[in-house]
Design a protein around this motif. Sequence first.
Motif, short mmCIF file in Angstrom:
data_model
loop_
_atom_site.label_atom_id
_atom_site.label_comp_id
_atom_site.label_asym_id
_atom_site.label_seq_id
_atom_site.Cartn_x
_atom_site.Cartn_y
_atom_site.Cartn_z
N ILE A 8 -7.91 -28.70 -5.27
CA ILE A 8 -6.48 -28.88 -5.55
C ILE A 8 -5.91 -27.56 -6.06
O ILE A 8 -6.47 -26.96 -6.98
CB ILE A 8 -6.26 -29.94 -6.66
N ASP A 9 -4.80 -27.12 -5.49
CA ASP A 9 -4.08 -25.95 -6.01
C ASP A 9 -2.86 -26.46 -6.76
O ASP A 9 -1.97 -27.06 -6.17
CB ASP A 9 -3.67 -25.04 -4.84
N LEU A 10 -2.85 -26.22 -8.07
CA LEU A 10 -1.71 -26.63 -8.90
C LEU A 10 -0.73 -25.46 -8.98
O LEU A 10 -0.92 -24.56 -9.79
CB LEU A 10 -2.18 -26.92 -10.32
N GLY A 11 0.28 -25.46 -8.14
CA GLY A 11 1.24 -24.36 -8.16
C GLY A 11 2.53 -24.75 -8.86
O GLY A 11 2.75 -25.93 -9.15
N THR A 12 3.38 -23.77 -9.14
CA THR A 12 4.68 -24.05 -9.76
C THR A 12 5.52 -24.87 -8.79
O THR A 12 6.20 -25.82 -9.18
CB THR A 12 5.41 -22.73 -10.09
N ASP A 129 -9.66 -20.28 -12.53
CA ASP A 129 -8.44 -19.46 -12.52
C ASP A 129 -7.98 -19.14 -11.10
O ASP A 129 -8.79 -18.75 -10.24
CB ASP A 129 -8.70 -18.12 -13.24
N GLU A 130 -6.67 -19.26 -10.92
CA GLU A 130 -6.11 -19.07 -9.58
C GLU A 130 -6.46 -17.71 -8.94
O GLU A 130 -6.75 -17.68 -7.74
CB GLU A 130 -4.59 -19.26 -9.61
N PRO A 131 -6.44 -16.58 -9.67
CA PRO A 131 -6.73 -15.31 -8.98
C PRO A 131 -8.10 -15.31 -8.28
O PRO A 131 -8.23 -14.82 -7.17
CB PRO A 131 -6.72 -14.26 -10.10
N ILE A 151 -3.04 -9.79 -6.00
CA ILE A 151 -1.75 -10.12 -6.59
C ILE A 151 -1.26 -11.41 -5.94
O ILE A 151 -1.05 -11.46 -4.73
CB ILE A 151 -0.72 -8.99 -6.37
N ASP A 152 -1.13 -12.44 -6.77
CA ASP A 152 -0.63 -13.72 -6.26
C ASP A 152 0.84 -13.83 -6.62
O ASP A 152 1.20 -13.87 -7.80
CB ASP A 152 -1.42 -14.89 -6.87
N LEU A 153 1.68 -13.86 -5.59
CA LEU A 153 3.12 -13.92 -5.81
C LEU A 153 3.59 -15.33 -5.48
O LEU A 153 3.74 -15.69 -4.30
CB LEU A 153 3.83 -12.89 -4.94
#
Length: 342
Positions: A8-12, A129-131, A151-153
């Motif tokens: 699961i990716d919890l993004g904004t 951690d997402e990175p 760099i995750d934008l």
Amino acid sequence: MSVQNIGIDLGTEKITAFVEGRGIVFSEDNAIAYDNLNNETYAIGNKAGEMAEKTPEALTVKKPIIGGVISDFSVMTEILSYYIGKLCDKRIFRPNVIVSAPSCITNLERKTVVEATCAAGAGKVSVIDEPIVSALGAGLSIDHPHGTMVIDLGAGTTDIAVITMGTVAYAASIRTAGDTMDEAISQYIKKEKNINIGLVTAKKIKHTVGCAYKRSEEIEMEATGKNYVTGMPEIFNISSTEVYEALKDQINLIFDAIVDVMEQAPAELYSDICHEGILLTGGIAKLPGLDKELSARLGIRVKRAVDPEHCAAKGAGYILKNMKEMEDHGYSFRMKESIAGI
Ligand SMILES: Nc1ncnc2c1ncn2[C@@H]1O[C@H](COP(=O)(O)OP(=O)(O)O)[C@@H](O)[C@H]1O
Ligand SMILES: [Mg+2]
């Protein structure tokens, strides 16, 4: 019974799920709508996201992650439980779940995510951690010995991390990202054209004629807003050059943050980054010319990941397949019974 594991990716902006053997199964707005009459949940996901744009009085729409930070934990837990519960249907028995979470999440929040995920039916759970997750999703190998800048934008934050041997050696996060770009476009149109546009329109403009450099062949589109003076709807044209002007300061802030991290990195890592280059992930990596613009300014190779907004979900999928290798790198996967001491 076979276990299909879940990433699961919890993004904004989005919550994205990856199921082993199936790939990405959904990517929905990370939002929930409550009915104001009885406080009950009205909708979760895209339907709730659409409601946020219309802000009807009968509903309250909440987003659990704002600016990359979990702003409402109970809301986050409810959304996670809903989706994991949906994926853990009868065909899936106590799956392992990898959650890619913002790197600034506290240990207590991490523990709560694990608990919520276990409560929703998971077997082993790990919050990573997402990175790291994004880097793996973009194809970086976990035991890559050289420092690489990823760099995750995303919508809420730009996360700059230097990764080496599967761990984050150095990281910084700024609030300049997709959402502030939408605000910058809206502000520009207000100032230059006296027209009020909503953030949904601003985002559409960013996606259609957005640009990180001044295009030699200008493109333009038509959009609708509300004239500040007359209060009437107004159709106007907006060009790639205008959007470039609107986004220039945002690109400068991202550039400055990258330079800051480079300057703080120890000499060894600095030379690794110069040699290895920089990898861009997240939805904003798709902004035309951002890779080339940053590369020209930094004098370092900058590469946009393939399918950049799905790197975190794909990386979670990679981790599911390679849990043993991840454990060898110090990552632990918790069972519900063993989470007390996180
Ligand atoms: N083609 C595109 N051009 C410019 N921006 C884009 C494009 N596609 C998506 N985005 C932006 O990327 C951001 C979402 O990226 P994502 O990595 O999914 O965010 P998060 O992980 O924060 O949920 C949003 O601001 C969205 O507008
Ligand atoms: Mg993200």
